[in-house]
Structure formats: structure tokens, C-alpha cells
Design a protein around this motif. Structure first.
Motif, short mmCIF file in Angstrom:
data_model
loop_
_atom_site.label_atom_id
_atom_site.label_comp_id
_atom_site.label_asym_id
_atom_site.label_seq_id
_atom_site.Cartn_x
_atom_site.Cartn_y
_atom_site.Cartn_z
N ASP A 195 0.77 -1.24 0.11
CA ASP A 195 -0.03 0.13 0.20
C ASP A 195 1.02 1.25 -0.09
OD1 ASP A 195 -2.20 -1.67 0.09
OD2 ASP A 195 -2.59 -1.15 2.08
N TYR A 196 1.98 1.12 -0.03
CA TYR A 196 2.92 2.43 0.14
C TYR A 196 3.39 2.58 -1.20
CZ TYR A 196 3.06 2.05 5.20
OH TYR A 196 2.95 2.07 6.59
N ASN A 231 0.24 4.76 -1.24
CA ASN A 231 0.19 4.86 -2.72
C ASN A 231 -1.47 5.30 -3.15
OD1 ASN A 231 0.15 4.55 -5.45
ND2 ASN A 231 1.37 2.54 -5.42
N ASP A 232 -1.36 6.48 -4.05
CA ASP A 232 -2.66 6.74 -4.10
C ASP A 232 -3.34 5.71 -5.14
OD1 ASP A 232 -2.02 8.94 -2.61
OD2 ASP A 232 -1.33 10.31 -4.52
N THR A 233 -2.66 5.23 -6.01
CA THR A 233 -3.63 4.26 -6.70
C THR A 233 -4.07 3.05 -6.17
OG1 THR A 233 -1.28 3.15 -7.47
CG2 THR A 233 -1.88 5.23 -8.65
N THR A 234 -3.76 2.86 -5.07
CA THR A 234 -3.94 1.55 -4.35
C THR A 234 -5.09 1.97 -3.40
OG1 THR A 234 -1.97 0.63 -4.27
CG2 THR A 234 -3.53 -0.04 -2.82
N ASP A 235 -6.36 1.30 -3.56
CA ASP A 235 -7.56 1.34 -2.58
C ASP A 235 -7.35 0.93 -1.23
OD1 ASP A 235 -9.81 2.16 -1.43
OD2 ASP A 235 -11.02 1.31 -2.92
N ILE A 236 -7.07 1.65 -0.24
CA ILE A 236 -7.01 0.99 1.20
C ILE A 236 -8.03 0.11 1.60
CG2 ILE A 236 -6.54 1.70 3.65
CD1 ILE A 236 -5.02 4.05 2.54
N ASN A 237 -9.36 0.50 1.04
CA ASN A 237 -10.42 -0.16 1.52
C ASN A 237 -10.39 -1.47 0.87
OD1 ASN A 237 -11.68 2.08 2.69
ND2 ASN A 237 -12.61 2.73 0.78
N THR A 255 -7.75 -3.45 1.10
CA THR A 255 -6.95 -4.27 2.10
C THR A 255 -7.97 -4.64 3.33
OG1 THR A 255 -5.02 -3.44 1.45
CG2 THR A 255 -5.33 -4.30 3.71
N SER A 256 -8.74 -3.54 3.79
CA SER A 256 -9.78 -3.69 4.75
C SER A 256 -10.89 -4.82 4.28
CB SER A 256 -10.55 -2.41 5.10
OG SER A 256 -11.30 -2.50 6.12
#
Length: 553
Positions: A494-495, A514-520, A522-523
């Protein structure tokens, strides 16, 4: 949170202050508590003041642990409560004798404008001093009224005596009338003189000498405490003088401290505060950002041993660097060990950023009782320290353990596994955040973590784990029935690119995601594991700032 019918009705009643004269006089004593809780939750300071001023019970507890979803009482409501306590001193309807505010303070600037620890301490100290001044004024007025009443009675008695002498002189006949009149005038003069001398003696007795009036007032006020106020105090350089005045004040309100937190004040000032506290009420002391040094801490520990109920000692960023004091290291450690040995009831020890590599055995082995809470973040623990801790008499009794920001590797991993095995039946809260745990190290540690059958919260933030390692962690967590909270790190995927091969906790804290990776995403993947395992009672979060292990209690 489902409200009862009484709570719902209480909210409606306190919502309209204009109707309070109609219902307040008829409220039975068992409804005062739900009405006060409704006034706090609805931010109704006027209702809070009226209820507290007429409080019908001997004790009132406003602090304590709050349930999940509850916020700290509003600042205006707390101020209204303190003012009402002072007004209630002269209100015969108020039966309050013990006010418990322990645990009341919230976070400064939090939701709902709560009153923080420092602001609450200043407000409490101001209330104590004002109550004493009001009692002195009332006592002076009462004394003045009593003196006037006594003088009036004396004058009336003298006048009656003088009139009786004149009547006796007039009935003695014409022959002896003249001498009797002269004698009567002399008696009148003597009566007036005697009365003036009596009043002068009374005035000199009340004001003469060496300030006896003030001493007598303080003695009378101090011997008649009407309300004992229990609270947790937060004292720094700005509030030190105010706290000293309140703690040394004798009056209708007596301040007692349960937990004392001090910041950026000297050892001599801490000593002065401790000398003013009742010996049996202090349960813990928290010293932060004070340059104690080795000598200062050695001086402080014998003072703490005079408090028989003291069970918590916390030292955070107190500039206690043994590496700089190397020439006197052995003598300093001996003094600290002797001081800790006198703390018979100590159950919680927190040492943050004190830089004590290799010295943990010297400190902890001297404690007479095993610890239940041990917090050692940023302590630069060595393999020898962790090896001692895993075999110490504290290991099997630990309920909370914080080893954050102490780097772990292959050398220290056996000690950590042995420690977790010893504490498996007692450990409830564990923090290994920022310890440099990689996928490989965590994989070796997971069996020991899974064996902690009483663990309620686990914090592993700021560790360099990949998404695969994170999934293994969550799959282990869902098999722990007692676990209620898991603070997990953001996976390395995610970084943004550019992280070192083995990033430190500082890198992971400051490096942008990383802006292109959606943290949601991972959740969602982690929550899918919860759903498949039917663990709706386990809370997963990567929010390090808002993580609170106490919510599981």
C-alpha cells in the motif's frame, strides 16, 4: 446503546429549563441520578447545577470508565457542577459529603468540548480556594452578628440594673434623696465604664496578639470539612502554584488526589506536592517530560514509598540516560534498586524512552511483588533484558505488556516466545508495534501468539508486513476466541515505491501511501476472513491514532 424508559423520560424533563421550578421540588431521590445523567448527555448545565445543589445522597460519582460510544461530559456542565457544589455548602437540602471526579477528564479539544485534565485541575483548585474564602466571609459575618447581639444584651442588662437603682433611691424618703441621687449617678458612670472595658477586652482578645483571628478561623474551618473531593490531578509549571494553594488550604472542601500527573516540573516541586497529599489516597504517579536524571529519580523513590497504596509508577521522557552517567552507573543503579524495593504495592511500571539497555534485571528484580502491567516502549532493550524478562517472577502475572519500538530479531525471538508462553494464561493486552517484525519473524511468532488464550487486544502497527503476512496474522486472530481488537499495519504493497528493503517504524509512519491503491481493498479482504469465520465480535483497524485498547473492557 439502548436507552431505558427512565432515561428517555429524564431527557425530556431536563430539556426545558423553564419548567424546572415545577418538577424539581417533587423529584424523589432515586430519580436524581438518571436526571443528572440526562443533563450531562444533553449538555444542560443549568439542570446540572440545580440537581447537584440539591443532591439528596451522601456521595456523587461523576467520573469512572465510560461505555463505548459515550463522550466526556461537556465543559460547561462540569463548570456548572463545581459551582453548584460550592452553593450546596449553604443549602440545607444538599446532603453531599463525597464528590468523586476520578477519571472525569477527557482529551483537550475532543468531541463535544470536554474538559481536559489540566483545565479540570485548575477549575477544581479554584473551587477549593473560593469555598474557603466564602466560608471565612460567612464566619466573619456570623461573628460580627454574635458580637452585636451580645453587646445589645449587655446594654439592656445594664439599663435594667440602673433603673432598679433609681427606683430604690426615690423610695428612701426626702432626707436621703440627695446622696442617693449622687450615688446613682456614680453607679451609672461605673456601669458605662465597665461595659466599655468589657467590650474592649473582647475586641483585643479577638484581634490582638499575633494574628490569632486568622489562625482561629483556619483552625475552625479545617476542623469542619463538609465535602471531600476526590480527583485525578494534572499539574505542570503553569498550574503548580494554584495546586499548591488548593492542597494546603483548610476549608469546607478537602481535595484528595487518586492519580497525580506532573509535567515539566523539578524534583523539588514534586516533593512539595507529595508532602501535601494524604498518604492513603494516592494510587499512582505519572511523571512526564521532567529532567529527573539518575539523582532525581533516586531522590523521588523514597518519597513514593511513604504512600502505602501506591500501585502505579509511570516515567515518560524523563531524561534518564545511564549511558551519559557511566562513571556513576553502579552506584546509581544500586540506589534505584533500593528505592524500587520499598514500593510494596507496585503493580504497574511504565518506563518510556529512558534508555536503559542491559539494566532491566537490576530494576525489576528488586520489586517485592510481581507486576501486572509492564510498559517498556522506546527502551532499547537488549537480548539480555528480554531473556531476563522471560524468566522473571513477573512473566506469569502480566496482564498488559508493551514492548513497542524495541527491535526484535532472530536472537530475541526465543525469549519473546518463552515470555508469551509464561504469560499465556494472564496476558490480556499486548503491543509489539514498531518492533521490526517481518513476514518470517511473525510466522515464527504466530504459534506463541495464538497460545495466549486470554488475549483481548493485540497491536502490531508499523511492522514491515506484506499482504500475505497480514492475511496469515488475521487468520490466526480469528482462531483466538478471546481476542476483540487487532491493530494491524498497512501492508508494504500500500506504500509508494522507494521504501528501504527493511523499513523502520519511522519510515512506515512518514512514508506516503500509494494513491493508486485503494486502502479499502485491504480492509475488505481482511473483513472477508472475519465473515467467513463468523467473527463479528473481532474489530480490525489500522488507525494507530484512534486505537484504544481499553474499549474492549
Amino acid at each position: 446503546m439502548v436507552l431505558s424508559l427512565v432515561s428517555l423520560c429524564a431527557r425530556v424533563v431536563v430539556s426545558d429549563h423553564s419548567s424546572s421550578p415545577c418538577w424539581l421540588r417533587w423529584v424523589p431521590r432515586e430519580l436524581f441520578r438518571p436526571l443528572l445523567e440526562a443533563a450531562f448527555s444533553g449538555c444542560r448545565p443549568l439542570a446540572v447545577g440545580e440537581l447537584v445543589q440539591r443532591w439528596p445522597e451522601r456521595s456523587l460519582c461523576v467520573g469512572g470508565r465510560r461505555k463505548q460510544g459515550q463522550t466526556s461530559p461537556n465543559r460547561l456542565c462540569i463548570q456548572a457542577l463545581l459551582l453548584a457544589v460550592v452553593r450546596g455548602l449553604s443549602d440545607q437540602r444538599c446532603a453531599l459529603q463525597v464528590l468523586d471526579l476520578c477519571g472525569l477528564q477527557g482529551d483537550e479539544g475532543g468531541m463535544g468540548d470536554p474538559m481536559g485534565g489540566w483545565s479540570l485541575t485548575v477549575a477544581l483548585c479554584t473551587m477549593i480556594v473560593q469555598a474557603r474564602a466564602g466560608a471565612q466571609r460567612a464566619q466573619r459575618k456570623e461573628g460580627e452578628r454574635e458580637r452585636k447581639r451580645f453587646s445589645a444584651l449587655e446594654r439592656e442588662r445594664d439599663i435594667k440594673r440602673e433603673r432598679g437603682q433609681w427606683k430604690e433611691a426615690s423610695s428612701a424618703g426626702e432626707k436621703n434623696a440627695r446622696p442617693s441621687e449622687v450615688l446613682g449617678e456614680e453607679e451609672v458612670i461605673k456601669g458605662v465604664r465597665r461595659r466599655m472595658e468589657t467590650e474592649r477586652k473582647k475586641e483585643s482578645a479577638s484581634t490582638g496578639g499575633t494574628g490569632s483571628t486568622k489562625e482561629n478561623e483556619e483552625k475552625d474551618i479545617g476542623s469542619d470539612v463538609l465535602v471531600h473531593v476526590r480527583a485525578d490531578l494534572f499539574v505542570n509549571a503553569r498550574s503548580l502554584e494554584r495546586a499548591h494553594m488548593a492542597l494546603s488550604t483548610s476549608g469546607p472542601l478537602k481535595l484528595q488526589c487518586r492519580y497525580l500527573r506532573v509535567e515539566e516540573i523539578s524534583v523539588s516541586s514534586i516533593r512539595t506536592l507529595l508532602d501535601l497529599l494524604p498518604r492513603r489516597s494516592l494510587l499512582g504517579i505519572d511523571v512526564r517530560y521532567s529532567s529527573l536524571g539518575v539523582a532525581g529519580l533516586a531522590e523521588l523513590l523514597p518519597l513514593l514509598s511513604t504512600f502505602p497504596a501506591l500501585n502505579s509508577l509511570r516515567l515518560h521522557y524523563c531524561n534518564l540516560d545511564f549511558r551519559r552517567d557511566h562513571p556513576v552507573l553502579e552506584e546509581a543503579l544500586k540506589g534505584l534498586s533500593q528505592g524500587l524495593a520499598q514500593l510494596q504495592e507496585l503493580r504497574r511500571l511504565s518506563l518510556t524512552a529512558l534508555r536503559l539497555p542491559g539494566q532491566l534485571r537490576v530494576l525489576l528484580s528488586s520489586l517485592p511483588q510481581p507486576l501486572e502491567i509492564l510498559e517498556l516502549p522506546y527502551l532499547s532493550l537488549s537480548p539480555a533484558d528480554l531473556a531476563y524478562l522471560s524468566c522473571s517472577h513477573h512473566a506469569s502475572t502480566l496482564q498488559q505488556l508493551d514492548l513497542s519500538e524495541n527491535r526484535l530479531d532472530e536472537k530475541t525471538l526465543p525469549s519473546i516466545r518463552r515470555l508469551l508462553s509464561q504469560a499465556s494464561s494472564s496476558l490480556q493486552h499486548l503491543s509489539l508495534s514498531g518492533c521490526g517484525l517481518t513476514d518470517t519473524l511473525l510466522g515464527l511468532l504466530l504459534p506463541s501468539l495464538g497460545g495466549c488464550r486470554t488475549l483481548k487486544s493485540l497491536a502490531l502497527a508499523l511492522n514491515p508486513l506484506s499482504m500475505a503476512g497480514l492475511m496469515d496474522l488475521v487468520k490466526m486472530a480469528v482462531r483466538m476466541p478471546s481476542l476483540r481488537q487487532l491493530l494491524y499495519p498497512n501492508p508494504l504493497e500500500d506504500y509508494q515505491p522507494g521504501l528501504p528493503e527493511l523499513p523502520s517504524s519511522a519510515h512506515l509512519l512518514d512514508w506516503p501511501l500509494n494513491d493508486t491503491t485503494d486502502i479499502n481493498t485491504t480492509s475488505s479482504q481482511l473483513n472477508r476472513v472475519l465473515i467467513d469465520s463468523r467473527r463479528n465480535d473481532l474489530f480490525l483497524t489500522c488507525d494507530l491514532l484512534n486505537y484504544d485498547k481499553d474499549l474492549v473492557n
